[in-house]
Design an enzyme around this catalytic site. Structure first.
Site, PDB file in Angstrom:
ATOM      1  N   CYS A 379       5.642   1.642   3.753  1.00  0.00           N
ATOM      2  CA  CYS A 379       4.209   1.819   4.033  1.00  0.00           C
ATOM      3  C   CYS A 379       4.006   3.047   4.918  1.00  0.00           C
ATOM      4  CB  CYS A 379       3.639   0.547   4.654  1.00  0.00           C
ATOM      5  SG  CYS A 379       1.836   0.460   4.600  1.00  0.00           S
ATOM      6  N   HIS A 547       5.299  -3.352   0.559  1.00  0.00           N
ATOM      7  CA  HIS A 547       6.159  -4.047   1.518  1.00  0.00           C
ATOM      8  C   HIS A 547       7.164  -4.926   0.773  1.00  0.00           C
ATOM      9  CE1 HIS A 547       4.018  -3.170   5.365  1.00  0.00           C
ATOM     10  NE2 HIS A 547       3.008  -2.947   4.540  1.00  0.00           N
ATOM     11  N   GLU A 549       9.764  -6.322   1.783  1.00  0.00           N
ATOM     12  CA  GLU A 549      10.346  -7.379   2.620  1.00  0.00           C
ATOM     13  C   GLU A 549       9.698  -8.740   2.377  1.00  0.00           C
ATOM     14  OE1 GLU A 549       7.225  -5.384   5.393  1.00  0.00           O
ATOM     15  OE2 GLU A 549       8.515  -4.850   3.691  1.00  0.00           O
TER      16      GLU A 549
END
Length: 583
Positions: A379, A547, A549
């Site tokens: 990001c 993102h 994750e």
């Protein structure tokens, strides 16, 4: 629907979220379908506008919900995909009640906390609990929630998480705080069926007897969650104390539940305990003072490292400590930050907002690019790499993001056209979005690829079955493949990942950036929004607007985090070659 309620007492931070997640894991291991709800008392309608320093990270869901980080634990532990309605806040409830009042739904009645707010809470829980979150049709068997609700006695199990401290040189385990906590809970009309007692060491038998006597909970329902090497041991602790039996008995589910199968979970916990080697990761961010600010990033690194038989050694670097100004004001911190960065095997710059520390992040990206150190920018981290490249390679010294300098003559990162400049909450580009790879030969397309089987027959027919295999493990042919098969690997054509951003790479700057060597290998479906960048001349230099994750799971690490760790340990090329050529 059966409900398991997890509450907390004595002090905050006891691990209600991990306890609730672990209860769900054990029930799921018994063959039951499980969903989760987190209820938060704050008046915010969601977690989107909260400071990471105060509240930890904002977890983003597929539907764009900005929610409490505990929902990230639920998704990782239970391998489910929740919705924004699985996170209930006081603000959401009051907002929904007031909207109904404005529409006249209450037919002129005086709107009060009881019954209107309490009914809204119960109705919300009941409606959300039946939403499938595991990819199957129909509602789950059990919903694990974290606060109040009133349902029938055979459908409800309350687990109270409390602390058993040890005071003084004698080392006696004190039960009084838990006794007072249970007394307060009863005053609210709630009686716990099980106690989950947090402690540094295993509870002594006389401590359990005292808790049972004064809290009126059967001794067999007093669970001890003592300190363990890693949180993956918590479901095993519950299983070993027959927590599943007590919960299933209370919910009248013993007849349909199987013995818990936690073989894979046990192997994962023991594997991590026995790892010897580690990899040093420099995490250069804004909120390094609170690890929970980047909780999902930390978990994704853990998943990737374990897949490579490594322990993550994360070196937290405050980005501002790398800046030249820090050398004047705090020279020791400045020197320590640079020494840590130079000793790292890879660099990760996670997301964030605001201009504090941006100069240090740019320096970290420059160091990684010029010294061939594996780099992953997420990001803001992707935008940082674009700014650094424009300044250092293109010579545009004032290149910047409009977020940090609205007057920059070279805005390589701009505010999204559809964004709101007046409202903060739920105005970003949120949730799961599709990214299309522009070339099948890029590193990220290869990392996101998958295995499938092609049957070998005389007719030359071709049907494929997607196969998930561990990074260095064997692939197993699905039962549906009844013929001789070839194992094939295909690079990904697209990927769906979760987003949370207001700014994006300026499409007008793409041409000059790519001419200089920075390649944008992933774009959105319009082709105008940059999603993934790579530097082909670098061992691993990747930036992503999304993102990754948030969708990493134990046993199924995020492809990009896996790529970062493989590159850091000089295994990426061999890994890609092996997968391209088949196992």
């Amino acid at each position: 629907m059966k409900y398991v309620l997890v509450t907390g007492g004595v002090v905050s931070g006891l691990g209600k979220g991990v306890t609730a997640s672990s209860v769900g894991v054990v029930l799921k291991a018994c063959g039951l379908r499980v969903t989760s709800i987190k209820i938060d008392p704050y008046l915010n309608t969601d977690a989107g506008t909260m400071s990471p320093f105060e509240h930890g990270e904002v977890f983003v869901l597929d539907d764009g919900g900005e929610v409490d980080l505990d929902l990230g634990n639920y998704e990782r532990f239970l391998d489910v995909r929740l919705t924004k309605n699985n996170n209930i806040t006081t603000g959401k409830i009051y907002q929904s009640v007031l909207e109904k009042e404005r529409k006249g739904d209450y037919l002129g009645k005086t709107v009060q906390v009881v019954p209107h707010i309490t009914d809204a809470i119960k109705n919300w829980i009941e409606s959300v609990a039946v939403i499938p979150v595991d990819g199957k049709e129909g509602p789950a068997d059990v919903c694990v929630i974290e606060l109040g609700g009133t349902v029938g006695p055979d459908n409800f199990c309350l687990i109270h998480v409390s602390l058993i401290p040890v005071l003084g040189v004698v080392g006696e385990q004190k039960t009084k705080p838990t006794q007072h906590s249970v007394r307060e809970l009863r005053a609210l009309g709630l009686t716990p069926h099980l106690l989950a007692c947090r402690s540094a060491q295993p509870l002594l038998e006389n401590t359990k007897e005292k808790l049972s006597q004064f809290c009126h909970v059967p001794i067999g329902n007093i669970l001890n969650i003592h300190d363990v090497p890693n949180i993956w041991h918590v479901p095993l602790l519950l299983r070993n104390q027959n927590a599943h039996h007590s919960i299933l008995k209370q919910l009248n589910l013993l007849s349909i539940a199987a013995p818990p199968n936690l073989q894979a979970w046990t192997k994962r916990a023991e594997t991590y305990d026995n790892l010897k080697n580690s990899v040093r990761i420099a995490m250069v961010g804004k909120y390094v003072g609170l690890a929970d600010s980047y909780l999902s990033v930390v978990k994704a690194l853990l998943h990737a490292c374990i897949a490579c038989s490594l322990k993550p050694s994360i070196d937290w670097i405050a980005a501002s400590d790398l800046e030249d100004e820090s050398a004047k004001l705090t020279p020791k911190d400045h020197a320590a930050a640079w020494e840590t960065l130079r000793n790292a095997e890879c660099v990760l710059v996670p997301g964030g907002f605001g201009d504090r520390g941006v100069g240090g992040m740019i320096l970290a990206a420059k160091y990684a690019r010029e010294n061939n150190i594996p780099y992953l920018g997420i990001c803001l981290g992707m935008q940082i790499s674009v700014i650094e490249f424009a300044r250092s390679v293109l010579g545009l010294k004032r290149a910047n993001s409009n977020e940090f300098d609205s007057e920059t003559p070279n805005p390589v990162v701009i505010f999204m056209p559809e964004g709101s400049r007046t409202h903060m909450g739920s105005t970003m580009r949120l949730g799961s979005r599709r990214t299309l790879f522009q070339t099948p030969d890029c590193v990220t397309s290869k990392l996101y690829g998958d295995y499938f089987y092609i049957p070998v027959d005389q007719s030359g027919g071709s049907y494929g079955h997607k196969v998930i295999i561990p990074p260095f493990g064997a692939a197993f042919c699905p039962a549906t493949c009844r013929q001789l098969v070839d194992l094939r690997y295909r690079n990904a054509e697209y990927v769906d990942e979760r987003h949370r951003h207001r700014y994006e790479v300026n499409p007008e700057a793409i041409g000059v950036l790519e001419e200089a060597g920075l390649k944008f290998v992933g774009k959105d479906e319009t082709g105008k929004r940059m999603e993934i960048l790579e530097l082909p001349s670098h061992p691993f230099y990747v930036g992503v607007q999304f993102h990754p994750e948030f969708k990493s799971r134990p046993g199924r690490p995020s492809a990009l985090f896996l790529g970062l760790i493989l590159a850091a340990t000089k295994q990426l090329e061999a890994y890609l070659n092996t997968h391209q050529n088949g196992c």
